[in-house]
Design a protein around this motif. Structure first.
Motif, PDB file in Angstrom:
ATOM      1  N   ASP A   4      76.326 -96.379   1.600  1.00 53.48           N
ATOM      2  CA  ASP A   4      77.303 -95.435   2.364  1.00 53.48           C
ATOM      3  C   ASP A   4      76.324 -94.784   3.633  1.00 53.48           C
ATOM      4  O   ASP A   4      75.600 -93.943   3.108  1.00 53.48           O
ATOM      5  CB  ASP A   4      77.667 -94.507   1.343  1.00 53.48           C
ATOM      6  CG  ASP A   4      78.899 -93.486   1.921  1.00 53.48           C
ATOM      7  OD1 ASP A   4      79.305 -93.610   3.096  1.00 53.48           O
ATOM      8  OD2 ASP A   4      79.254 -92.587   1.149  1.00 53.48           O
ATOM      9  N   ASP A  53      78.554 -99.963   5.070  1.00 50.63           N
ATOM     10  CA  ASP A  53      79.725 -99.324   5.551  1.00 50.63           C
ATOM     11  C   ASP A  53      79.967 -98.869   7.010  1.00 50.63           C
ATOM     12  O   ASP A  53      80.133 -97.618   7.382  1.00 50.63           O
ATOM     13  CB  ASP A  53      80.624 -98.361   4.699  1.00 50.63           C
ATOM     14  CG  ASP A  53      79.885 -97.099   4.666  1.00 50.63           C
ATOM     15  OD1 ASP A  53      78.794 -96.688   5.069  1.00 50.63           O
ATOM     16  OD2 ASP A  53      80.305 -95.701   4.328  1.00 50.63           O
ATOM     17  N   TYR A 115      84.106-102.557   4.505  1.00 53.48           N
ATOM     18  CA  TYR A 115      84.928-101.376   4.634  1.00 53.48           C
ATOM     19  C   TYR A 115      85.384-101.101   3.516  1.00 53.48           C
ATOM     20  O   TYR A 115      86.051-101.704   2.741  1.00 53.48           O
ATOM     21  CB  TYR A 115      85.993-101.545   5.680  1.00 53.48           C
ATOM     22  CG  TYR A 115      86.668-100.465   5.837  1.00 53.48           C
ATOM     23  CD1 TYR A 115      86.303 -99.627   6.754  1.00 53.48           C
ATOM     24  CD2 TYR A 115      88.282-100.472   5.594  1.00 53.48           C
ATOM     25  CE1 TYR A 115      87.091 -98.466   6.950  1.00 53.48           C
ATOM     26  CE2 TYR A 115      88.950 -99.349   5.825  1.00 53.48           C
ATOM     27  CZ  TYR A 115      88.403 -98.375   6.646  1.00 53.48           C
ATOM     28  OH  TYR A 115      89.149 -97.198   7.196  1.00 53.48           O
ATOM     29  N   PRO A 116      84.767-100.068   2.503  1.00 52.89           N
ATOM     30  CA  PRO A 116      84.856-100.021   0.983  1.00 52.89           C
ATOM     31  C   PRO A 116      86.252 -99.677   0.656  1.00 52.89           C
ATOM     32  O   PRO A 116      86.783-100.468  -0.280  1.00 52.89           O
ATOM     33  CB  PRO A 116      84.178 -98.826   0.892  1.00 52.89           C
ATOM     34  CG  PRO A 116      83.026 -98.609   1.982  1.00 52.89           C
ATOM     35  CD  PRO A 116      83.809 -98.956   3.306  1.00 52.89           C
TER      36      PRO A 116
END
Length: 135
Positions: A4, A53, A115-116
């Motif tokens: 992240d 991300d 793209y979580p």
């Protein structure tokens, strides 16, 4: 390994990785250079693949020769499909992520963009529909 990716000095970059069948979490500290911290952590853990991300490419308009003035200079097709932010809007983060990817590629470590929220939707959507919440 999942990253992240956050602001360089805010302490908002976090890493998750399954190691020895356990989920491990790490987070950069406020005021710490997240990119240096991340490179050291990656070199220590040597993950087989990294998912981040953050944008790892620019819109195709920047790669076209000759450039088309009507091309989309703000979004990539995938950004539009998942309603992601423009890599140009988060330009500094995009540039840092692209640089990190290049450094790791020279060390033989692959980094892929994710793209979580979309990944969760795709990977967990069927599971979520099958499981009913208790009353």
């Amino acid at each position: 390994m999942g990253i992240d990716y956050g602001s360089k000095l805010a302490g908002t970059t976090a890493v998750a990785m399954v190691k020895d069948n356990q989920l491990h979490l790490w987070q950069s500290q406020k005021g710490q250079d997240a990119d240096t911290w991340l490179l050291e952590l990656i070199r220590e853990l040597m993950p087989k693949v990294i998912y981040i991300d953050a944008p790892l490419t620019l819109p195709s308009a920047y790669y076209q020769t000759p450039q088309n003035p009507d091309a989309d200079f703000f979004y990539r097709q995938a950004d539009r499909e998942v309603r992601a932010m423009s890599p140009m809007f988060i330009g500094g983060l995009t540039a840092r992520a692209m640089k990190l990817r290049l450094k790791l590629a020279h060390e033989g470590i692959a980094m892929l963009e994710t793209y979580p929220s979309q990944a969760a939707k795709v990977l967990l959507n069927n599971t979520a529909k099958k499981k009913a919440l208790p009353p």
